[in-house]
Motif scaffolding. Structure first.
Motif, mmCIF file in Angstrom:
data_model
loop_
_atom_site.group_PDB
_atom_site.id
_atom_site.type_symbol
_atom_site.label_atom_id
_atom_site.label_comp_id
_atom_site.label_asym_id
_atom_site.label_seq_id
_atom_site.Cartn_x
_atom_site.Cartn_y
_atom_site.Cartn_z
ATOM 1 N N GLU A 271 1.125 -18.954 -8.857
ATOM 2 C CA GLU A 271 1.292 -20.357 -8.177
ATOM 3 C C GLU A 271 0.547 -20.562 -7.146
ATOM 4 O OE1 GLU A 271 5.451 -20.167 -7.256
ATOM 5 O OE2 GLU A 271 6.113 -20.570 -9.243
ATOM 6 N N SER A 272 0.314 -19.584 -6.006
ATOM 7 C CA SER A 272 -0.543 -19.864 -5.142
ATOM 8 C C SER A 272 -2.047 -19.990 -5.390
ATOM 9 C CB SER A 272 -0.639 -18.469 -4.137
ATOM 10 O OG SER A 272 -1.381 -18.491 -3.174
ATOM 11 N N ILE A 273 -2.692 -19.565 -6.531
ATOM 12 C CA ILE A 273 -4.145 -19.827 -6.977
ATOM 13 C C ILE A 273 -3.987 -21.282 -7.375
ATOM 14 C CG2 ILE A 273 -5.549 -19.198 -8.515
ATOM 15 C CD1 ILE A 273 -4.932 -16.384 -8.160
ATOM 16 N N LYS A 274 -3.086 -21.614 -8.363
ATOM 17 C CA LYS A 274 -2.934 -22.773 -9.038
ATOM 18 C C LYS A 274 -2.781 -24.063 -7.908
ATOM 19 C CE LYS A 274 -0.505 -25.398 -12.392
ATOM 20 N NZ LYS A 274 0.764 -25.603 -13.546
ATOM 21 N N ASN A 275 -2.045 -23.775 -7.011
ATOM 22 C CA ASN A 275 -1.713 -24.853 -6.136
ATOM 23 C C ASN A 275 -2.575 -25.000 -4.927
ATOM 24 O OD1 ASN A 275 0.553 -25.602 -7.765
ATOM 25 N ND2 ASN A 275 1.818 -24.374 -6.590
ATOM 26 N N LYS A 304 -14.769 -21.943 -6.102
ATOM 27 C CA LYS A 304 -13.918 -21.341 -7.234
ATOM 28 C C LYS A 304 -13.106 -20.125 -6.815
ATOM 29 C CE LYS A 304 -15.579 -19.346 -11.603
ATOM 30 N NZ LYS A 304 -16.626 -18.875 -12.266
ATOM 31 N N ALA A 305 -11.860 -20.190 -7.794
ATOM 32 C CA ALA A 305 -11.039 -19.242 -7.284
ATOM 33 C C ALA A 305 -11.447 -17.843 -7.685
ATOM 34 C CB ALA A 305 -9.538 -19.418 -8.131
ATOM 35 N N LEU A 306 -11.250 -16.847 -6.760
ATOM 36 C CA LEU A 306 -11.750 -15.505 -7.053
ATOM 37 C C LEU A 306 -10.510 -14.690 -7.226
ATOM 38 C CD1 LEU A 306 -14.551 -15.013 -4.453
ATOM 39 C CD2 LEU A 306 -14.856 -15.577 -6.814
ATOM 40 N N GLY A 307 -9.304 -15.143 -6.735
ATOM 41 C CA GLY A 307 -8.171 -14.204 -6.871
ATOM 42 C C GLY A 307 -7.180 -14.643 -5.826
ATOM 43 N N ALA A 308 -6.404 -13.737 -5.240
ATOM 44 C CA ALA A 308 -5.607 -13.719 -4.113
ATOM 45 C C ALA A 308 -5.503 -12.383 -3.304
ATOM 46 C CB ALA A 308 -4.344 -14.247 -4.895
ATOM 47 N N VAL A 309 -5.231 -12.580 -2.029
ATOM 48 C CA VAL A 309 -4.825 -11.465 -1.208
ATOM 49 C C VAL A 309 -3.350 -11.695 -0.606
ATOM 50 C CG1 VAL A 309 -5.426 -12.843 0.895
ATOM 51 C CG2 VAL A 309 -5.595 -10.234 0.914
ATOM 52 N N VAL A 310 -2.781 -10.254 -0.723
ATOM 53 C CA VAL A 310 -1.239 -10.325 -0.528
ATOM 54 C C VAL A 310 -1.088 -9.652 0.764
ATOM 55 C CG1 VAL A 310 0.986 -9.880 -1.378
ATOM 56 C CG2 VAL A 310 -0.624 -10.615 -2.850
ATOM 57 N N LEU A 311 -0.209 -10.178 1.607
ATOM 58 C CA LEU A 311 0.034 -9.203 2.939
ATOM 59 C C LEU A 311 1.264 -9.093 3.157
ATOM 60 C CD1 LEU A 311 -1.936 -9.504 6.355
ATOM 61 C CD2 LEU A 311 0.580 -9.708 6.302
ATOM 62 N N PHE A 312 1.803 -7.828 3.381
ATOM 63 C CA PHE A 312 3.191 -7.527 3.671
ATOM 64 C C PHE A 312 3.327 -7.039 5.083
ATOM 65 C CE2 PHE A 312 3.119 -5.442 -0.985
ATOM 66 C CZ PHE A 312 3.873 -6.760 -1.315
ATOM 67 N N HIS A 313 4.002 -7.790 5.896
ATOM 68 C CA HIS A 313 4.274 -7.559 7.352
ATOM 69 C C HIS A 313 5.596 -7.079 7.462
ATOM 70 C CE1 HIS A 313 3.983 -7.954 11.644
ATOM 71 N NE2 HIS A 313 4.944 -8.980 11.719
ATOM 72 N N ASP A 314 5.761 -5.753 7.936
ATOM 73 C CA ASP A 314 6.902 -5.029 8.284
ATOM 74 C C ASP A 314 7.567 -5.849 9.283
ATOM 75 O OD1 ASP A 314 9.068 -3.561 8.575
ATOM 76 O OD2 ASP A 314 8.175 -1.729 8.291
ATOM 77 N N ILE A 315 8.982 -6.503 9.291
ATOM 78 C CA ILE A 315 9.772 -7.148 10.285
ATOM 79 C C ILE A 315 10.817 -6.399 10.369
ATOM 80 C CG2 ILE A 315 8.397 -9.353 9.913
ATOM 81 C CD1 ILE A 315 10.839 -10.417 8.359
ATOM 82 N N THR A 316 10.897 -5.168 10.038
ATOM 83 C CA THR A 316 12.364 -4.388 10.107
ATOM 84 C C THR A 316 13.085 -4.440 11.539
ATOM 85 O OG1 THR A 316 11.643 -3.194 8.307
ATOM 86 C CG2 THR A 316 13.320 -2.392 9.532
ATOM 87 N N LYS A 317 11.894 -4.128 12.543
ATOM 88 C CA LYS A 317 12.278 -4.097 13.720
ATOM 89 C C LYS A 317 12.588 -5.258 14.545
ATOM 90 C CE LYS A 317 9.552 0.129 15.032
ATOM 91 N NZ LYS A 317 8.922 0.578 15.883
ATOM 92 N N GLU A 318 11.951 -6.201 14.100
ATOM 93 C CA GLU A 318 12.240 -7.604 14.533
ATOM 94 C C GLU A 318 13.676 -8.248 14.140
ATOM 95 O OE1 GLU A 318 9.608 -6.533 13.361
ATOM 96 O OE2 GLU A 318 7.489 -7.618 14.137
#
Length: 598
Positions: A271-275, A304-318
């Protein structure tokens, strides 16, 4: 002397023939040289033109197949052939075979070319190439099964990138005796130069990729990237840890398995790449963590689309802090509402004539209003003090003060409350305790907070307030033992760099779990202790005490043994560290107060 004309003609004719033969031979030699030079010039022009075309069409591409396509498409300018083919290793573990038919050879001819290429490349890479891994394609003219021509001339050119064989280029013909050394050397030169350019570019890109990977690996957030076919290109250690993956080199399937039934990552990436927009998942509970997931499309310079980058941000403490803040706010509202409700209820009762006529009852209600108002005022003052501490505007007014007297006054003020709770309250102060520069009211407030907590969390036994000098480098545990004091949970190797006075409040209460000690001086964490002891309180006292002590240049700390008791102690630097204090072999302690044991 020659008188006969015939005798003169014969030598002349012979000379003429010799001259003509010489001229003819010289012309042949010159023509041959010109032909050689012309052929060499043609080859050179071909070499220059094909290298120029490679440079223009490839640019900064690492696509070896594109190089092979350009070379195979231009060979007809240099030599004749029946087929030109290549066999290349792909990044996906597949093998690409492509053959361009210049003549209508039969299918068996093409199969023989492929067989020879597979055999040669297998020998180069020292690995068998299985037929099911080969992706085959043919272009050019159509095959003609009636053509019985076989391979009579052919040669192979290896394709090598960074000293690693990645494929073979082949030229084959049904004619005999073709492909001289000159043609082969030109193709070798072209392929070597193209391979060298790709190798240099690959080295540069690997260096930059190494820098990028090092940067990504050092990030605290989890990061990984996939291409448009959902292949995992890079993943950093933080992402592997957050996902709970045990493999050091995971695949996209390991990532998807870790998120199975929790988050549809594949669909979100598509969805992220398509939109062409950032996709955010605000909260993803995973492996006792709470993660914020951000998925962003990646494009090249041509959009031209090459792919996608995914980021995980740890918000456990927050999230934990947010919950504590909510609990704290709820508790503060309750603490304010209780006395306010009481005051309003009492005020309504005071309107009644019957209460007005009962002087004793009336006075009791007035006293309750005063008590509840004082409780609210203390709470508001605590909140203001915390706000000043956090804003850096908290001030202390220091003056030379007798600390022993401050302790005496505070212990006396809590004596009756200790008696009501059937607790002994005593104070032990080292004889000759020096005067200090401090704010008497603020230090008194610290003692009030520590004594209040000790009384709140002690059901039986006693509470002891102690004060003594601790020399620079002296072990605190040894000093406490030498004074005959008992501090539950104290450990060795607690030392100070300068001379200080140590003030402590020790109880025999419920103690504090070791896991909670590091959280005590936070305005949100006292709630846990209150819940355990079933005692009400805001927990702001320790926060304020810490701020007051640090404003005096000291430190506050705690030692505890769960189920046996707790000691809160703070240090105050001496006004004159060079002064000599009395320190007899047997320390004499002045007992200020020692209430009756209940």
């Amino acid at each position: 002397m020659l008188n006969n004309p015939a005798q003169l003609f014969l030598p002349l004719a012979i000379y003429t023939v010799i001259v003509f033969v010489f001229i003819w031979l010289e012309n042949r030699r010159i023509s041959y040289r010109l032909h050689i030079k012309e052929a060499e010039m043609v080859r050179r022009m071909y070499e220059v033109s094909i290298l120029k075309e490679l440079g223009e069409r490839i640019g900064y591409s690492l696509n070896v197949q594109k190089i092979a396509d350009i070379i195979t498409g231009s060979l007809r300018q240099l030599l004749s052939y029946s087929t030109v083919s290549y066999l290349l290793l792909s990044d996906e573990g597949r093998v690409i075979f492509h053959s361009v038919l210049e003549e209508s050879v039969n299918h068996r001819f093409v199969e023989e070319v492929k067989h020879r290429l597979v055999k040669a490349l297998s020998a180069m890479i020292n690995k068998e190439i299985k037929a099911e891994l080969i992706d085959e394609s043919i272009s050019g003219t159509i095959t003609d099964e009636s053509n019985r021509g076989e391979i009579r001339s052919f040669f192979n050119i290896p394709v090598v990138i960074n000293s690693q064989p990645v494929g073979i280029l082949n030229v084959a013909s049904t004619k005999d005796g073709l492909y001289k050394e000159e043609e082969m050397s030109i193709l070798y030169t072209i392929m070597n130069q193209a391979s060298s350019a790709v190798s240099k570019l690959e080295n540069i890109l690997n260096q930059e990729k190494g820098k990028l990977n090092s940067m990504v690996a050092s990030m605290a957030d989890g990061v990984f990237m996939v291409d448009t076919r959902n292949r995992l290109l890079v993943i950093n250690p933080a992402a592997i840890e957050m996902l709970g993956i045990s493999k050091p080199q995971p695949t996209i399937f390991d990532v998807l398995d870790a998120l199975a039934s929790k988050f549809d990552l594949r669909t979100k990436i598509e969805e992220s790449i398509k939109n062409d927009r950032l996709t955010v998942e605000e909260q993803l509970p995973l492996n006792q963590r709470v993660l914020r997931v951000l998925i962003s499309p990646v494009k090249d310079a041509e959009n031209k689309a090459l792919g996608a980058v995914v980021l995980f941000h740890d918000i456990t403490k927050e999230k934990a802090i947010e919950k504590m803040r909510e609990d704290f706010t709820s508790m503060m509202v309750h603490e304010l509402r209780s006395p306010l409700t009481g005051i309003r209820s009492i005020a309504n009762l005071l309107r009644e004539e019957k209460i007005k006529n009962e002087r004793q009852k009336y006075q009791e209600f007035i006293d309750l209003i005063v008590t509840n108002s004082a409780s609210m005022l203390d709470l508001v003052n605590d909140l203001l003090d915390v706000a000043k501490l956090e804003a850096g505007k908290f001030q202390v007014m220091k003056k030379t003060t007798d600390l022993a007297n401050v302790i005496k006054v505070r212990v006396q003020s809590f004596q009756s409350l200790a008696a009501e709770n059937h607790l002994a309250l005593e104070s032990k102060v080292e004889e000759g305790l020096p005067t200090l520069d401090l704010d008497e009211n603020k230090i008194g407030q610290v003692l009030n907070n520590l004594l209040s907590n000790a009384l709140k969390f002690t059901q039986k036994g006693k509470i002891t307030v102690s004060a003594f000098v601790l020399k620079s480098g002296q072990d605190l545990a040894d000093r406490v033992l030498s004074l005959g004091l008992i501090w539950p949970g104290i450990k060795n190797d607690i030392r100070l760099n300068d001379d200080n006075v140590v003030v402590a409040v020790t109880d025999t209460g419920i103690g504090i779990p070791e896991s909670q000690i590091g959280k005590l001086f936070n305005k949100f964490t006292q709630l846990e202790q209150s819940a355990v002891s079933e005692k009400k309180g805001t927990g702001l006292g320790l926060v304020i005490s810490k701020g007051i002590v640090e404003a005096h240049g000291g430190k506050i700390n705690v030692v505890s043994d769960e189920g046996k008791g707790t000691t809160f102690y703070f240090t105050l630097p001496l006004k004159n560290p060079n002064i000599e204090y009395r320190n007899p072999k047997q320390i004499q302690m002045t007992e200020i107060l020692n209430s009756k044991q209940f």
